[in-house]
Design a protein around this motif. Structure first.
Motif, PDB file in Angstrom:
ATOM      1  N   ARG A  62       0.798  -1.136  -0.041  1.00 26.33           N
ATOM      2  CA  ARG A  62      -0.012  -0.016  -0.070  1.00 26.33           C
ATOM      3  C   ARG A  62       0.697   1.128   0.019  1.00 26.33           C
ATOM      4  O   ARG A  62       0.494   2.297   0.562  1.00 26.33           O
TER       5      ARG A  62
ATOM      6  N   GLY B  33      -5.501   6.745  -0.641  1.00 24.62           N
ATOM      7  CA  GLY B  33      -5.928   6.322   0.730  1.00 24.62           C
ATOM      8  C   GLY B  33      -7.438   6.189   0.965  1.00 24.62           C
ATOM      9  O   GLY B  33      -7.495   5.447   2.058  1.00 24.62           O
TER      10      GLY B  33
ATOM     11  N   PRO C 247      -7.906   1.088   0.366  1.00 26.89           N
ATOM     12  CA  PRO C 247      -7.201   0.027   1.428  1.00 26.89           C
ATOM     13  C   PRO C 247      -8.143  -1.163   1.595  1.00 26.89           C
ATOM     14  O   PRO C 247      -7.644  -2.016   2.124  1.00 26.89           O
ATOM     15  N   ASP C 248      -9.218  -1.135   0.924  1.00 30.85           N
ATOM     16  CA  ASP C 248      -9.963  -2.453   1.176  1.00 30.85           C
ATOM     17  C   ASP C 248      -9.890  -3.347   0.066  1.00 30.85           C
ATOM     18  O   ASP C 248     -10.459  -4.508   0.114  1.00 30.85           O
TER      19      ASP C 248
END
Length: 135
Positions: free
Chosen positions: A17, A47, A51-52
């Motif tokens: 990430r 961001g 993230p998922d």
């Protein structure tokens, strides 16, 4: 950096990430760079939106050289999205800039577009799709 090194660097950054490294892997003429001319805007977007999504596996299945500065790479990706395993496919266009390979754009397919086994996808599967959008 070779084509394979760029891909490994980019996918490693996605798995960590590290969206700053992902942004840096884009060619200056990439459509994403036109959409997010400011790096901080992209980092804010990534961001909030990414993230998922967890990249769990990827492979470069094949390459085809278009000319000395452009290569298409046939990529398969396995991701976990909201707890569900999904496969995605890209015909990614990489372009050389200042002697190094960078990610320009990709034609993308998902499971609705390609129903075969991930390891059996070919460039022909992308060539026959009517919509040739590169993002």
């Amino acid at each position: 950096m070779t084509v394979r090194q760029l891909l490994r660097h980019r996918f490693d950054a996605l798995q960590r990430r590290d969206y700053a490294a992902v942004y840096a892997s884009y060619h200056p003429d990439a459509p994403l760079r036109r959409q997010f001319a400011d790096r901080h805007d992209y980092l804010d977007f990534a961001g909030r939106q990414l993230p998922d999504i967890m990249l769990t596996a990827w492979a470069c299945r094949a390459q085809r050289r278009l000319d000395e500065n452009r290569v298409e790479c046939l990529l398969t990706m396995e991701m976990m999205i909201d707890g569900e395993r999904r496969f995605f496919y890209e015909c990614a266009l990489l372009q050389r800039s200042d002697g190094r390979w960078l990610y320009h754009s990709a034609q993308k397919l998902d499971a609705a577009d390609y129903r075969g086994a991930p390891e059996e996808i070919t460039f022909a599967d992308f060539d026959r799709v009517n919509v040739k959008i590169r993002l």
